[in-house]
Scaffold this active site. Structure first.
Site, PDB file in Angstrom:
ATOM      1  N   HIS A 178       0.824  -1.214   0.000  1.00 39.76           N
ATOM      2  CA  HIS A 178       0.000   0.000   0.000  1.00 39.76           C
ATOM      3  C   HIS A 178       0.859   1.264   0.000  1.00 39.76           C
ATOM      4  O   HIS A 178       0.397   2.325   0.362  1.00 39.76           O
ATOM      5  CB  HIS A 178      -0.909   0.019   1.223  1.00 39.76           C
ATOM      6  N   HIS A 202      -7.027  -4.407  -1.089  1.00 37.19           N
ATOM      7  CA  HIS A 202      -6.354  -5.685  -1.370  1.00 37.19           C
ATOM      8  C   HIS A 202      -7.037  -6.351  -2.541  1.00 37.19           C
ATOM      9  O   HIS A 202      -6.928  -7.551  -2.749  1.00 37.19           O
ATOM     10  CB  HIS A 202      -6.413  -6.621  -0.175  1.00 37.19           C
TER      11      HIS A 202
END
Lengths: 207, 330
Positions: free
Chosen positions: B56, B218
């Protein structure tokens, strides 16, 4: 005459489990990519490899110590949800065994029952939520009967997750779209109980 | 697979080595996976610690520095870090004023930070936790793990980090963090799936010409799939999804975030559409941040996060910050 099991039996089980997880890692990851985030295989592989290494390097002296050591190792190496959950399963089961030198199967079943309860508390899930508990709960229960029954119950429980809708963990975001997929956590739990039955069969006891 | 890597197993460690080389103002423990601001612990000040799966970036390690996080714990790709990392980070940054764990609402992160908080408290460290759960694509109900933590994490880390830097006590920093989360909502859209190094292929199947509305960071699925939409249509959908839940009565902070593979050219174009919708809906924008901040590996797409601001939150947002990825005023 009741067979009893010592530390080396539980260490053999977890070492066999590490091999099975390693062999099945891609399958677990594929199941996880269908309804999760495609890391279950890699994470468990890393964790159980570390468990096998630790147990080989410094073999604990009692069944309880083997399980708590393995549980701590999983918590320290796996991450994700499965690290704390499997770690808690083994640690709580290990604590339940105390410092007994040898334990019978029924004693093991009791300890796993305590471990499974701790997992349910930590994760806030119950049977039917499409999680590892769907395999663990019936397996711990069936272990009172035999190792083979525990293996069969875990596999049956994992298979029974296919039509369920996930209510916990990452698969829950899918809602209805989680239906029709086998839960990866229940599948790895079934692997653990299959390895336990194999290890017991090698030991020469029952089926 | 077109990835700029050596082998999948060392992706996180390689990135940390690179980060250490690029940012001497950070202490990077590659082995134990903890990134700490070099001057920690800072006497008398509360320290923010966050962490989560890698993939991320720049979240979280890119937000370590004065005015934001004191430390970050990167996990494996999309996998929560382990309690040992968090305890080590807490011990490294605690000045005695306490530590705030900023936790994104995912089962793994929640469980590992929970265990870490207990262990850290055993070591005499005062720990508070704030859960970030801003993603409106997930219904918060008994039947899910609750809303996911996404873009609002940046707002929480920046604003609570500024409060900590000002010397606010732990309860105050915690309540500011909680307030930011409660006033923030996000909505994400995927134009392509992301590829994890371990899998080597897309983590979900998104056919060409379709998009996923409400995607998670995700690649978790969201509300629905549709045929490709224009930037204008996506902005309408995403902003309305957020406003349906947030209903701000005053000006907002806006984060227009790229998922990793969407060029800034497209992202700024999208931002223009977001501003248009907000104007049409009568929502004034006090501050804006556009860029790739809370990403999902190589996913193409974007997310919109709005935070209903007040005077204090704006002041803390404007306060100086110096991190690898966010830097102003110092």
């Amino acid at each position: 005459m009741t067979e009893t099991y010592g530390a080396e039996f539980l260490a053999r089980w977890l070492t066999a489990a590490a091999e099975d997880v390693d062999r099945e890692a891609d399958r677990l990851t594929d199941l996880d990519s269908a309804i999760g985030d495609a890391d279950h295989g890699a994470n468990l592989k890393r964790g159980f490899a570390a468990v096998a290494e630790t147990l080989a390097k410094e073999p604990p002296g009692t069944p309880g110590a083997v399980l708590t050591t393995a549980g701590r190792q999983l918590i320290s190496t796996v991450g994700g949800a499965s690290g704390p959950l499997y770690g808690t399963l083994l640690r709580s089961a290990g604590k339940a065994l105390g410092d007994e030198e040898r334990v019978g199967r029924e004693r093991l079943a009791e300890a796993f029952g305590a471990g499974v309860e701790a997992v349910a508390r930590l994760g806030g899930a119950q049977v039917g939520d499409k999680t590892m508990l769907d395999a663990l709960v019936p397996a711990a229960e069936a272990l009172r009967e035999s190792f083979a029954a525990a293996r069969a119950a875990a596999e049956e429980g994992a298979l029974a997750t296919v039509p369920l809708r996930a209510r916990k963990g990452r698969a829950s975001y899918l809602g209805e779209r989680s239906v029709g997929h086998r839960d990866p956590g229940a599948t790895s739990s079934a692997l653990l109980f299959a390895a336990l039955a194999d290890t017991a069969a090698e030991e020469g006891e029952e089926g | 697979m077109r990835m700029l890597i050596n082998v999948p197993e060392t992706v996180v460690a390689d990135a940390l080595r690179g980060m250490a080389a690029a940012h001497p103002e950070l202490t990077v423990d590659v082995e134990r996976r903890v990134v700490v601001r070099r001057d920690a612990p800072v006497a008398g000040k509360v320290a923010l610690v966050s962490g989560g799966g890698s993939g991320h970036e720049p979240l979280h390690a890119g937000f370590v520095g004065p005015g934001m996080l004191a430390a970050a714990c990167p996990g494996e790709i999309f996998t929560s870090p382990v309690p040992d990392q968090m305890v080590r980070a807490a011990a490294a940054v605690d000045s005695g004023a306490g530590v705030l764990f900023v936790v994104k609402n995912y089962t793994g992160d929640v469980l590992n930070f929970e265990m870490a908080a207990e262990l850290a408290e055993d070591e005499g460290i005062q720990v508070a936790r704030v859960l970030v759960d801003d993603d409106v694509a997930v219904t918060d109900s008994l039947y899910t793990a609750g809303r996911r933590g996404t873009g609002a994490t940046l707002f929480v880390e920046k604003i609570a980090g500024a409060a900590a830097e000002e010397g606010a006590p732990l309860e105050r920093v915690e309540s500011v963090a909680r307030r930011v989360n409660e006033r923030s909502r996000s909505f994400g859209v995927a134009l392509s799936a992301c590829t994890t190094p371990a899998k080597g292929g897309p983590t979900f199947d998104l056919p060409d010409g379709e998009l996923e509305l409400g995607v998670g960071i995700h690649g978790e699925p969201g509300r629905e799939r549709r045929a490709m939409m224009t930037s204008r249509e996506i902005a309408d959908f995403a902003v309305d999804a957020v406003l349906e839940d947030l209903r701000p009565s005053g000006p907002v902070l806006a984060l227009v975030n790229g998922m990793g593979a969407t060029p800034l050219l497209e992202l700024y174009g999208f931002h223009a559409e977001v501003q248009r919708v907000l104007t049409e809906r009568g929502v004034p924008v006090a501050r804006t941040l556009v860029g790739n901040h809370v990403t999902s590996l190589d996913m193409a797409g974007c997310s919109v996060t709005l935070c209903e601001a007040d005077e204090e939150l704006l002041r803390l947002w404007d306060a100086p910050v110096r991190t690898p990825a966010l830097r102003w005023g110092m």
